[in-house]
Design a protein around this motif. Sequence first.
Motif, PDB file in Angstrom:
ATOM      1  N   LEU A 138       0.862  -1.190   0.064  1.00  0.00           N
ATOM      2  CA  LEU A 138      -0.034  -0.024  -0.036  1.00  0.00           C
ATOM      3  C   LEU A 138       0.873   1.246   0.087  1.00  0.00           C
ATOM      4  CD1 LEU A 138      -2.973   1.171   0.126  1.00  0.00           C
ATOM      5  CD2 LEU A 138      -2.679   1.074   2.774  1.00  0.00           C
ATOM      6  N   ALA A 139       1.981   0.985   0.859  1.00  0.00           N
ATOM      7  CA  ALA A 139       2.624   2.315   0.937  1.00  0.00           C
ATOM      8  C   ALA A 139       3.469   2.682  -0.442  1.00  0.00           C
ATOM      9  CB  ALA A 139       3.659   2.267   2.012  1.00  0.00           C
ATOM     10  N   ARG A 140       3.813   1.752  -0.993  1.00  0.00           N
ATOM     11  CA  ARG A 140       4.583   1.683  -2.326  1.00  0.00           C
ATOM     12  C   ARG A 140       3.765   2.109  -3.521  1.00  0.00           C
ATOM     13  NH1 ARG A 140       9.599   0.223  -2.849  1.00  0.00           N
ATOM     14  NH2 ARG A 140       9.627   0.063  -5.118  1.00  0.00           N
ATOM     15  N   LEU A 141       2.313   1.707  -3.635  1.00  0.00           N
ATOM     16  CA  LEU A 141       1.472   2.152  -4.652  1.00  0.00           C
ATOM     17  C   LEU A 141       0.823   3.334  -4.563  1.00  0.00           C
ATOM     18  CD1 LEU A 141      -0.455  -1.552  -5.112  1.00  0.00           C
ATOM     19  CD2 LEU A 141       1.184  -0.319  -6.454  1.00  0.00           C
ATOM     20  N   ILE A 142       0.625   3.781  -3.320  1.00  0.00           N
ATOM     21  CA  ILE A 142      -0.031   5.247  -3.034  1.00  0.00           C
ATOM     22  C   ILE A 142       1.021   6.202  -3.069  1.00  0.00           C
ATOM     23  CG2 ILE A 142      -0.056   5.153  -0.415  1.00  0.00           C
ATOM     24  CD1 ILE A 142      -3.306   5.458  -2.788  1.00  0.00           C
ATOM     25  N   HIS A 143       2.144   6.115  -3.342  1.00  0.00           N
ATOM     26  CA  HIS A 143       3.300   6.988  -2.968  1.00  0.00           C
ATOM     27  C   HIS A 143       2.950   7.911  -4.075  1.00  0.00           C
ATOM     28  CE1 HIS A 143       7.472   8.637  -2.910  1.00  0.00           C
ATOM     29  NE2 HIS A 143       7.571   8.188  -1.605  1.00  0.00           N
ATOM     30  N   PRO A 144       3.198   9.296  -3.821  1.00  0.00           N
ATOM     31  CA  PRO A 144       3.141  10.629  -4.642  1.00  0.00           C
ATOM     32  C   PRO A 144       4.021  10.482  -5.662  1.00  0.00           C
ATOM     33  CG  PRO A 144       3.177  11.215  -2.275  1.00  0.00           C
ATOM     34  CD  PRO A 144       3.714   9.912  -2.100  1.00  0.00           C
ATOM     35  N   ARG A 145       4.894   9.517  -6.038  1.00  0.00           N
ATOM     36  CA  ARG A 145       5.623   9.593  -7.419  1.00  0.00           C
ATOM     37  C   ARG A 145       4.927   9.349  -8.538  1.00  0.00           C
ATOM     38  NH1 ARG A 145       6.582   4.587  -5.091  1.00  0.00           N
ATOM     39  NH2 ARG A 145       6.200   2.792  -6.482  1.00  0.00           N
ATOM     40  N   PHE A 146       3.739   8.752  -8.280  1.00  0.00           N
ATOM     41  CA  PHE A 146       2.656   8.425  -9.262  1.00  0.00           C
ATOM     42  C   PHE A 146       1.856   9.860  -9.666  1.00  0.00           C
ATOM     43  CE2 PHE A 146       2.479   4.265  -7.414  1.00  0.00           C
ATOM     44  CZ  PHE A 146       3.555   3.617  -8.250  1.00  0.00           C
ATOM     45  N   VAL A 147       2.012  11.023  -9.119  1.00  0.00           N
ATOM     46  CA  VAL A 147       1.557  12.333  -9.336  1.00  0.00           C
ATOM     47  C   VAL A 147       2.607  13.160 -10.109  1.00  0.00           C
ATOM     48  CG1 VAL A 147       0.533  14.345  -8.743  1.00  0.00           C
ATOM     49  CG2 VAL A 147      -0.215  12.022  -7.540  1.00  0.00           C
ATOM     50  N   ARG A 148       2.528  13.557 -11.401  1.00  0.00           N
ATOM     51  CA  ARG A 148       3.533  14.186 -12.236  1.00  0.00           C
ATOM     52  C   ARG A 148       3.282  15.787 -12.170  1.00  0.00           C
ATOM     53  NH1 ARG A 148       3.256  11.355 -17.524  1.00  0.00           N
ATOM     54  NH2 ARG A 148       1.330  12.534 -17.556  1.00  0.00           N
ATOM     55  N   ARG A 149       4.225  16.337 -12.083  1.00  0.00           N
ATOM     56  CA  ARG A 149       4.105  17.926 -11.956  1.00  0.00           C
ATOM     57  C   ARG A 149       4.672  18.586 -13.318  1.00  0.00           C
ATOM     58  NH1 ARG A 149       7.099  19.753  -6.193  1.00  0.00           N
ATOM     59  NH2 ARG A 149       5.733  18.711  -4.861  1.00  0.00           N
ATOM     60  N   SER A 150       3.771  19.554 -13.705  1.00  0.00           N
ATOM     61  CA  SER A 150       4.059  20.249 -15.026  1.00  0.00           C
ATOM     62  C   SER A 150       3.707  21.776 -14.857  1.00  0.00           C
ATOM     63  CB  SER A 150       3.226  19.687 -16.319  1.00  0.00           C
ATOM     64  OG  SER A 150       1.713  19.846 -15.871  1.00  0.00           O
ATOM     65  N   ARG A 151       4.113  22.537 -15.668  1.00  0.00           N
ATOM     66  CA  ARG A 151       4.144  24.117 -15.305  1.00  0.00           C
ATOM     67  C   ARG A 151       2.924  24.760 -16.382  1.00  0.00           C
ATOM     68  NH1 ARG A 151       7.168  26.991 -11.575  1.00  0.00           N
ATOM     69  NH2 ARG A 151       8.773  25.456 -11.053  1.00  0.00           N
ATOM     70  N   ALA A 152       2.008  25.456 -15.455  1.00  0.00           N
ATOM     71  CA  ALA A 152       0.898  26.200 -16.240  1.00  0.00           C
ATOM     72  C   ALA A 152       1.513  27.611 -16.939  1.00  0.00           C
ATOM     73  CB  ALA A 152      -0.090  26.443 -15.284  1.00  0.00           C
ATOM     74  N   SER A 153       1.228  27.554 -18.192  1.00  0.00           N
ATOM     75  CA  SER A 153       1.488  28.624 -19.080  1.00  0.00           C
ATOM     76  C   SER A 153       0.855  28.918 -20.323  1.00  0.00           C
ATOM     77  CB  SER A 153       3.148  28.594 -19.567  1.00  0.00           C
ATOM     78  OG  SER A 153       3.246  27.345 -20.378  1.00  0.00           O
ATOM     79  N   GLY A 154       0.932  30.070 -20.833  1.00  0.00           N
ATOM     80  CA  GLY A 154       0.347  30.342 -21.989  1.00  0.00           C
ATOM     81  C   GLY A 154      -1.067  30.960 -21.930  1.00  0.00           C
ATOM     82  N   PRO A 155      -1.886  31.214 -22.798  1.00  0.00           N
ATOM     83  CA  PRO A 155      -3.272  31.739 -22.948  1.00  0.00           C
ATOM     84  C   PRO A 155      -4.380  30.709 -22.507  1.00  0.00           C
ATOM     85  CG  PRO A 155      -2.550  31.457 -24.953  1.00  0.00           C
ATOM     86  CD  PRO A 155      -1.328  31.492 -24.115  1.00  0.00           C
TER      87      PRO A 155
END
Length: 592
Positions: A138-155
């Motif tokens: 459970l600890a490995r499968l629910i880890h935040p590494r599965f959430v990917r970060r990206s930048r908001a930009s542009g219109p």
Amino acid sequence: MESNRRVPAWAAALTGLVAGAVAIGMSLLAAGIVKPAAFPVLAVGDTAVDLSPPWLKDWAIRTFGEADKTVLIAGVLAVLAALAAGTGVLASRDTRHGQAALAVLGAIGLAAALTRPGAGPADAVPALAGTAAGMVALARLIHPRFVRRSRASGPDAPRPWSGGRTDAETADAETADAETADAETGTAPSPASGAPQAPRADTGQAPRADTATGPRAEEPYGTPVPAVMRAGEDLHTLDRRALLTGLLGGAAVAGATGLAGRLLSGGTEVDTARAGLALPRPSVSAGPVPAGTDLKIRGLSPFFTPNADFYRVDTALIVPRVDPRDWTLKIHGMVDRPVELTFDDLVRRPLVEADVTLCCVSNEVGGPYIGNARWLGARLADILRETGVHKDADMILSVSSDGWTCGTPADVVMDGRDALLAVAMNGEALPVDHGFPARQVVPGLYGYVSATKWVTEIKLTRFDRDEAYWTPRGWAARGPVKTQSRIDLPGPGAGLPPGRTVIAGVAWAQHKGVDAVEVRIDGGPWRQARLAEAPTADTWRQWALDDWDATPGRHTIEVRATDATGYTQTADRTPIAPDGATGLHTVEVTVA
């Protein structure tokens, strides 16, 4: 502990399911190594059976028949799946909450395993191993590494969540935010969002919009973004590929550990040992059945019930698989010389063949829980006499390998009937479902007080000192089989053509014998049926009425039997509890 609230609910539920599967697989593997009966799922199911009230057990048998255990196991697994999914959702909010839920489930399995009959410290290992493996998964499968970060930009960057404000209020707030930002940078206030803006004097470029237009924005899968998200700030999206890889890996671990546990539980070895067992020749053979024992009428129950069709009613959720090389029978209690027999000891004894009909106390009037077979085994009375049974011992308390207990009247076993410790059934080693490697067979008693399968222990005792499994649950301590009869054909609700019609069935009165069977149609006079031969008083007896001229319309057919003592079965209907049902079997048919 880092929050995982950016994982969507459906993904969290899947992680919980896979973590639960890992826990079950690991616990099955540990059970295969230390003790198969300590498998927590099995222990919880067995405990549920033990704690269920008698009316619920009776309802399950009536409703589901021999599939009642399959239904119960499916129900347990469905509940576990729902709880595992909920655990994953809890863990998506805070991993500690999910771990705590898994710990509670593990504690339930641990308590069930440790409270089973004959449990010891080793029984705790599967529950503990499964819980630990589930927590890690459970600890490995629910880890935040599965959430990917990206930048908001542009219109096209997401518009900030308004927090429930009106469009006008949102616009005012955006203007205020822009003015605040310009003040911080020393620039002139910017017009409201969406208005044309003049180029800035210092750069000759139009000022950057502080917010983006578009629909209300929330973080993916329902978690709100901050009240104002500007271009260049972080967005969070689920890395589906990484999550799928993790889930598949967890499922593979669960499958591999579960398969290994199943193999280690000894199922394959037991099947091999049974298939290779050479049955010794009986010292006393039953011989061929007399001519006319089986009327050979299509649709009528055969004299010998094939092993595959023989009824099975017991409390074992998963059939015990006992290796004959490890099997022993301990005989103790009120005896002068306690003994412990191995399987080799048992089959080296003089063995007897006997044709005996067995009947379950749960059999309703006209029900299917009855069958007849040729058994091979050692006389139980001979074995008990060698131990020196005390005169005041009136109960034989036998114990199955799964802990189930049965109380048999000692005088019945010792009165000369063919009460056996059976090792074979219809010419082959006992099927695993029917007690391999050894079981009790006692003519004349319902199975709950006589027919212990997978028997491993016999204690000579007294009815006023000990109770067997069913007695404290409201069933009679002694259960002699009642004289009964059944119509096999025509079946209930059958449609028949007019003319000569055969009515046939079976009747039984174990250890007394059936002397007569009568049939009545539409409440008319009782008519004598033709009886098949019967090799002993311990088997059922076929009967047939060959000369009914069926006329168009609806008809009611009844049957009753009279045993060798002169008793004719009563028409009064009583339920199966506490010591077997009574009444006349009745079927209705339509002739057209």
